[in-house]
Design a protein around this motif. Structure first.
Motif, PDB file in Angstrom:
ATOM      1  N   ARG A 141       4.797   7.152 -12.477  1.00 43.19           N
ATOM      2  CA  ARG A 141       4.672   8.346 -11.631  1.00 43.19           C
ATOM      3  C   ARG A 141       5.603   8.235 -10.433  1.00 43.19           C
ATOM      4  NH1 ARG A 141      -0.917   7.803 -12.878  1.00 43.19           N
ATOM      5  NH2 ARG A 141      -1.477   9.405 -14.384  1.00 43.19           N
ATOM      6  N   ALA A 142       6.344   9.297 -10.198  1.00 40.72           N
ATOM      7  CA  ALA A 142       7.136   9.419  -8.975  1.00 40.72           C
ATOM      8  C   ALA A 142       6.930  10.844  -8.501  1.00 40.72           C
ATOM      9  CB  ALA A 142       8.609   9.133  -9.256  1.00 40.72           C
ATOM     10  N   ASN A 143       5.663  11.192  -8.313  1.00 42.29           N
ATOM     11  CA  ASN A 143       5.346  12.597  -8.018  1.00 42.29           C
ATOM     12  C   ASN A 143       4.733  12.785  -6.635  1.00 42.29           C
ATOM     13  OD1 ASN A 143       2.974  11.353  -8.538  1.00 42.29           O
ATOM     14  ND2 ASN A 143       2.316  12.702 -10.191  1.00 42.29           N
ATOM     15  N   HIS A 144       4.873  11.767  -5.805  1.00 46.74           N
ATOM     16  CA  HIS A 144       4.394  11.871  -4.427  1.00 46.74           C
ATOM     17  C   HIS A 144       5.309  12.817  -3.645  1.00 46.74           C
ATOM     18  CE1 HIS A 144       4.244  10.229  -0.230  1.00 46.74           C
ATOM     19  NE2 HIS A 144       2.969  10.414  -0.466  1.00 46.74           N
ATOM     20  N   VAL A 187      12.189  13.012  -4.166  1.00 38.91           N
ATOM     21  CA  VAL A 187      13.098  14.165  -4.239  1.00 38.91           C
ATOM     22  C   VAL A 187      12.892  14.894  -5.563  1.00 38.91           C
ATOM     23  CG1 VAL A 187      15.513  14.900  -4.186  1.00 38.91           C
ATOM     24  CG2 VAL A 187      14.787  12.928  -2.819  1.00 38.91           C
ATOM     25  N   VAL A 188      12.813  14.126  -6.655  1.00 43.18           N
ATOM     26  CA  VAL A 188      12.594  14.706  -7.985  1.00 43.18           C
ATOM     27  C   VAL A 188      11.246  14.203  -8.488  1.00 43.18           C
ATOM     28  CG1 VAL A 188      13.493  14.914 -10.332  1.00 43.18           C
ATOM     29  CG2 VAL A 188      15.080  14.609  -8.419  1.00 43.18           C
ATOM     30  N   PRO A 189      10.252  15.069  -8.581  1.00 42.79           N
ATOM     31  CA  PRO A 189       8.945  14.603  -9.054  1.00 42.79           C
ATOM     32  C   PRO A 189       8.982  14.271 -10.549  1.00 42.79           C
ATOM     33  CG  PRO A 189       8.870  16.946  -8.424  1.00 42.79           C
ATOM     34  CD  PRO A 189      10.279  16.489  -8.252  1.00 42.79           C
ATOM     35  N   LEU A 190       8.441  13.114 -10.905  1.00 44.26           N
ATOM     36  CA  LEU A 190       8.463  12.679 -12.300  1.00 44.26           C
ATOM     37  C   LEU A 190       7.100  12.134 -12.706  1.00 44.26           C
ATOM     38  CD1 LEU A 190      11.756  10.542 -12.351  1.00 44.26           C
ATOM     39  CD2 LEU A 190      11.453  12.793 -13.369  1.00 44.26           C
ATOM     40  N   GLU A 191       6.732  12.377 -13.928  1.00 42.79           N
ATOM     41  CA  GLU A 191       5.561  11.740 -14.541  1.00 42.79           C
ATOM     42  C   GLU A 191       5.959  11.451 -15.969  1.00 42.79           C
ATOM     43  OE1 GLU A 191       2.065  14.402 -13.024  1.00 42.79           O
ATOM     44  OE2 GLU A 191       1.256  12.659 -14.075  1.00 42.79           O
ATOM     45  N   ARG A 217       0.773  -1.179   0.000  1.00 42.38           N
ATOM     46  CA  ARG A 217       0.000   0.000   0.000  1.00 42.38           C
ATOM     47  C   ARG A 217       0.808   1.233   0.000  1.00 42.38           C
ATOM     48  NH1 ARG A 217      -2.476  -3.288   1.101  1.00 42.38           N
ATOM     49  NH2 ARG A 217      -1.214  -3.950  -0.530  1.00 42.38           N
ATOM     50  N   TYR A 218       1.996   1.236  -0.504  1.00 37.75           N
ATOM     51  CA  TYR A 218       2.732   2.467  -0.428  1.00 37.75           C
ATOM     52  C   TYR A 218       2.749   3.169  -1.764  1.00 37.75           C
ATOM     53  CZ  TYR A 218       3.970   2.747   4.282  1.00 37.75           C
ATOM     54  OH  TYR A 218       3.922   2.949   5.627  1.00 37.75           O
ATOM     55  N   ASP A 219       1.572   3.287  -2.358  1.00 38.69           N
ATOM     56  CA  ASP A 219       1.455   4.006  -3.610  1.00 38.69           C
ATOM     57  C   ASP A 219       1.156   5.454  -3.308  1.00 38.69           C
ATOM     58  OD1 ASP A 219      -0.882   3.526  -2.413  1.00 38.69           O
ATOM     59  OD2 ASP A 219      -1.974   3.052  -4.220  1.00 38.69           O
ATOM     60  N   GLY A 220       1.509   5.901  -2.109  1.00 36.96           N
ATOM     61  CA  GLY A 220       1.109   7.248  -1.718  1.00 36.96           C
ATOM     62  C   GLY A 220      -0.313   7.186  -1.272  1.00 36.96           C
ATOM     63  N   ALA A 221      -0.674   6.036  -0.705  1.00 37.51           N
ATOM     64  CA  ALA A 221      -2.037   5.829  -0.249  1.00 37.51           C
ATOM     65  C   ALA A 221      -2.495   7.015   0.574  1.00 37.51           C
ATOM     66  CB  ALA A 221      -2.116   4.572   0.585  1.00 37.51           C
ATOM     67  N   VAL A 222      -3.695   7.429   0.323  1.00 42.56           N
ATOM     68  CA  VAL A 222      -4.191   8.618   0.967  1.00 42.56           C
ATOM     69  C   VAL A 222      -5.060   8.241   2.148  1.00 42.56           C
ATOM     70  CG1 VAL A 222      -5.523  10.720   0.653  1.00 42.56           C
ATOM     71  CG2 VAL A 222      -4.140   9.827  -1.209  1.00 42.56           C
ATOM     72  N   ARG A 224       1.066  -1.899 -16.304  1.00 43.29           N
ATOM     73  CA  ARG A 224       0.507  -0.772 -17.062  1.00 43.29           C
ATOM     74  C   ARG A 224       0.739   0.543 -16.312  1.00 43.29           C
ATOM     75  NH1 ARG A 224       1.303  -3.394 -20.233  1.00 43.29           N
ATOM     76  NH2 ARG A 224       0.026  -4.739 -21.535  1.00 43.29           N
ATOM     77  N   LEU A 225       0.725   0.469 -14.984  1.00 42.01           N
ATOM     78  CA  LEU A 225       0.956   1.652 -14.154  1.00 42.01           C
ATOM     79  C   LEU A 225       2.074   1.328 -13.175  1.00 42.01           C
ATOM     80  CD1 LEU A 225      -2.759   2.488 -13.270  1.00 42.01           C
ATOM     81  CD2 LEU A 225      -1.383   3.574 -15.033  1.00 42.01           C
ATOM     82  N   LEU A 226       2.945   2.289 -12.958  1.00 43.40           N
ATOM     83  CA  LEU A 226       4.064   2.082 -12.042  1.00 43.40           C
ATOM     84  C   LEU A 226       4.258   3.345 -11.206  1.00 43.40           C
ATOM     85  CD1 LEU A 226       6.630   0.576 -11.057  1.00 43.40           C
ATOM     86  CD2 LEU A 226       7.839   1.540 -13.040  1.00 43.40           C
ATOM     87  N   SER A 227       4.322   3.183  -9.887  1.00 42.47           N
ATOM     88  CA  SER A 227       4.563   4.321  -9.004  1.00 42.47           C
ATOM     89  C   SER A 227       5.818   4.057  -8.189  1.00 42.47           C
ATOM     90  CB  SER A 227       3.417   4.509  -8.007  1.00 42.47           C
ATOM     91  OG  SER A 227       2.201   4.593  -8.674  1.00 42.47           O
ATOM     92  N   ALA A 228       6.658   5.080  -8.076  1.00 41.36           N
ATOM     93  CA  ALA A 228       7.846   4.975  -7.221  1.00 41.36           C
ATOM     94  C   ALA A 228       7.727   6.009  -6.118  1.00 41.36           C
ATOM     95  CB  ALA A 228       9.108   5.228  -8.037  1.00 41.36           C
TER      96      ALA A 228
END
Ligand code: SF4
Length: 314
Positions: free
Chosen positions: A268-271, A275-279, A2-7, A217-221
């Motif tokens: 997406r790495a925009n949480h 350090v560096v937000p990426l999409e 659950r660490y996809d930036g779970a809200v 299909r979707l990847l979050s860092a």
């Protein structure tokens, strides 16, 4: 996972991490940022595994499966208030761990009560996906199950063992492939810095290998945050785990992205932990991303001594 930036959603409605539009929520819980527009139905409470050393989401909470009779009541109530819902997210931690017959009945009930329903999503651990047959996964897909959010966290088995993840990397690769073969969309999460300084290199190499096999299909860092009350937090405090510096996290991300050979992945790495937000989209944007990260790494702007500023909550 659950660490996809779970809200976390406080008081039934709320969004502590400001991911934008609030979810329509019937009870407190967590949902992925991508489900901000979904009706959230809390089918279960907590996580049936609840052992991952980095995860504070359901700490102190006893896992509980709500009886089906309660779920029918919940669906009827929510259908009266939100009859036009098109997207539904089923919480909490691993609804996929329910038996196939439960999931089929729940999806059938949703289709009956929400005539405009187009997609249902949930968190799903690798073991829960692999407990379903190919035919069962395909049957759930036909009933509008659409996206499964799964935490790979790392492709390195030693890191997975240390953080008490339930599955091995190979098991999660197999789960992802099985779900995608059945037409389900996999949204996979990885945690930067999860191996600390000691295993950063292995984390990058083995995670990239696993992702290349998965083709999600979707990847979050996200960057791992040692949250108070977790074993990881204790390990940092007693010196057993040395967190990456700000520079180290960006270098690890660069080393992870460079070998990726993904044919159609939204990344997406925009949480706020990043350090560096990426999409970006793979493969189109990969070279641009690597060049950009190389530029940041050589810019002398990153903290090479400490982890830098981190949010209080992941
Ligand atoms: S599987 Fe692990 S990371 Fe996911 S919610 Fe449970 S304890 Fe947290």
């Amino acid at each position: 996972m659950r660490y996809d930036g779970a809200v976390p959603l406080a008081n039934g409605r709320g969004d502590r991490l400001c991911f934008g539009v609030m979810s329509i929520l019937n009870e407190a819980g967590f949902r992925p940022p991508g489900e901000a527009q979904s009706l959230i139905l809390q089918i279960d409470v907590g996580c049936p595994w609840n052992r991952c050393t980095f995860c504070g989401m359901y700490k102190g909470m006893s896992y509980r499966r709500r009886p089906l009779a309660d779920i029918w009541d919940l669906i009827e109530q929510e259908a009266k208030r939100h009859s036009d819902a098109r997207r539904i997210f089923l919480a909490d931690g691993d609804v996929m761990s329910r038996p196939f017959t439960d999931l089929r009945a729940i999806l059938q009930a949703l289709l009956k009560h929400f005539p405009q329903l187009t997609r249902v999503s949930m968190y799903a651990n690798g073991a829960s996906i692999m407990a379903k047959t190919e035919a069962e996964l395909a049957a759930l897909r036909l009933l509008k199950l659409h996206t499964l959010y799964m935490g790979l966290e790392s492709g390195d088995d030693e890191i997975l063992r240390q953080c008490e993840k339930r599955e091995t990397s190979a098991e999660m690769v197999a789960a992802c492939k099985a779900a995608q073969s059945a037409g389900l969309r996999m949204s996979v999460m990885i945690l930067l810095g999860l191996g600390g300084i000691a295993r950063s290199e292995q984390h990058a190499v083995h995670t990239a290998e696993a992702l290349n096999r998965m083709q999600p299909r979707l990847l979050s860092a996200l960057r791992v945050i040692p949250v108070a009350g977790t074993k990881l937090h204790d390990a940092v405090r007693n010196g057993m785990f040395r967190s990456l510096t700000e520079f180290g996290v960006v270098r690890e991300l660069r080393e992870m992205i460079a070998p990726l050979d993904l044919v159609a992945t939204v990344f997406r790495a925009n949480h706020s932990s990043n350090v560096v937000p990426l999409e970006a989209r793979f493969p189109r944007d990969k070279d641009r991303m690597v060049a950009m990260l190389d530029g940041v790494l050589s810019s002398n702007t990153l903290d090479r001594e400490t982890a830098g500023t981190m949010p209080f909550w992941l």
